[in-house]
Design a protein around this motif. Structure first.
Motif, short mmCIF file in Angstrom:
data_model
loop_
_atom_site.label_atom_id
_atom_site.label_comp_id
_atom_site.label_asym_id
_atom_site.label_seq_id
_atom_site.Cartn_x
_atom_site.Cartn_y
_atom_site.Cartn_z
N GLY A 1 0.83 -1.21 0.00
CA GLY A 1 0.00 0.00 0.00
C GLY A 1 0.86 1.25 0.00
N GLY A 2 0.23 2.35 -0.37
CA GLY A 2 0.99 3.59 -0.37
C GLY A 2 0.10 4.79 -0.62
N ILE A 3 0.68 5.95 -0.37
CA ILE A 3 -0.03 7.22 -0.59
C ILE A 3 0.92 8.20 -1.27
N LEU A 4 0.37 8.97 -2.17
CA LEU A 4 1.12 10.05 -2.83
C LEU A 4 0.30 11.33 -2.66
N VAL A 5 0.96 12.39 -2.25
CA VAL A 5 0.29 13.69 -2.11
C VAL A 5 1.10 14.72 -2.89
N GLN A 6 0.42 15.55 -3.66
CA GLN A 6 1.12 16.55 -4.46
C GLN A 6 0.51 17.93 -4.29
N LEU A 7 1.41 18.89 -4.30
CA LEU A 7 0.98 20.29 -4.31
C LEU A 7 1.12 20.79 -5.74
N LEU A 8 0.01 20.97 -6.41
CA LEU A 8 0.06 21.47 -7.79
C LEU A 8 0.35 22.97 -7.74
N PRO A 9 0.74 23.57 -8.86
CA PRO A 9 1.09 24.99 -8.85
C PRO A 9 -0.01 25.84 -8.19
#
Ligand SMILES: [Zn+2]
Length: 294
Positions: free
Chosen positions: A175-183
């Motif tokens: 399992g895993g999680i990815l979090v991104q801050l878009l521009p």
């Protein structure tokens, strides 16, 4: 459903992410070979990574993550995992534990991070194969002994997008999680100046056993229950292999007629190619081998 990707958004903010859980497809992958535990966990992490990263792209095609040793005789030669836009995943690693020395190395390789560092002189790369258009390959800098940190760093360097990735794998589930801050717009920054700091701090609190044991919506609730989270429908993921009789025939043609006939003779008149991903066998007799070289 045991294998899926859950997209999420923090409402009215430039933050997006995905949670991936793989159980059935991970079982299919690990059933193919008697992998050392640490390598099995690393493969699980790579499968989850491929499933998370393809979701950051807007393409029809395939993303693969590969780890390749410079030494063809190393006890750990390579590992690769891939996911395509239909949610099909597969993975495979090449290793050897025949000699006492090799067995001792694997016994001392306890965790996925240990297996990752065992290949510290190897190359980690991401390949993207769109259905239409040019394939692309990028080398991932080994900034850490943690696959997730290397991939997050790569996202930041290559796409200029702040990214946090957490990966986990136990005997049965990856399992895993990815979090991104878009521009962000100036307005975004003014409205919520500490958004990214807050979310990365929250995300860092997730524990490995939560990533493997909890459903995605519960993980997201635990992490972000004070945020306004939107959850679109989940995307099912599944194991699938792209091997085929045609590809096996191509491999025999590569081998050459004389070499293929030698292998055939050495194996009682049958040349068998096993697919390392799915275990499927492709068998050729002399007539079918000869027919490839007419
Ligand atoms: Zn196959």
């Amino acid at each position: 459903m045991n294998d899926y990707r859950q997209r999420f958004f923090i409402q009215d903010s430039p933050v997006r992410g995905d949670v991936v859980r793989l159980t059935d497809s991970f079982a299919t992958v690990t059933a193919q070979k008697d992998y050392p535990k640490s390598l099995q966990e690393l493969l699980g992490q790579m499968l989850v990574s491929a499933s998370l990263l393809i979701s950051t792209l807007k393409i029809d095609g395939k993303l693969s993550i590969q780890l390749q040793s410079a030494d063809p005789n190393a006890p750990f030669r390579f590992a690769m995992a891939e996911c395509d836009h239909t949610g099909a995943v597969r993975a495979l690693a090449g290793f050897s534990n025949h000699s006492d020395d090799e067995r001792a190395i694997w016994q001392n390789t306890k965790t996925a991070n240990d297996a990752f560092t065992l290949l510290d002189k190897g190359v980690l790369f991401i390949s993207i194969h769109p259905e239409f258009g040019e394939s692309y390959q990028g080398i991932v800098e080994r900034v850490s002994d943690d696959l997730a940190e290397c991939l997050a760093h790569y996202q930041k360097q290559s796409a200029q997008i702040s990214t946090l990735i957490k990966l986990a794998c136990n005997d049965t589930t990856a399992g895993g999680i990815l979090v991104q801050l878009l521009p962000q717009t100036d307005e975004d920054k003014e409205n919520d100046p500490d958004l990214w700091d807050r979310l990365t701090t929250l995300t860092a609190t997730i524990k490995a056993d939560e990533l493997t044991d909890l459903p995605a919506d519960e993980i997201l609730y635990r992490l972000y229950h004070e945020e306004n989270v939107a959850l679109p429908d989940i995307t099912p993921l599944h194991f699938a292999c792209t091997c085929s009789p045609e590809k096996s025939e191509g491999a025999i043609v590569q081998l050459g007629h004389d070499e293929a006939l030698q292998v055939l003779d050495a194996h009682g008149g049958v040349l068998t190619l096993d697919c390392g991903f799915c275990g499927k066998e492709y068998r050729f007799d002399k007539a079918s081998v000869d027919s490839l070289f007419i």
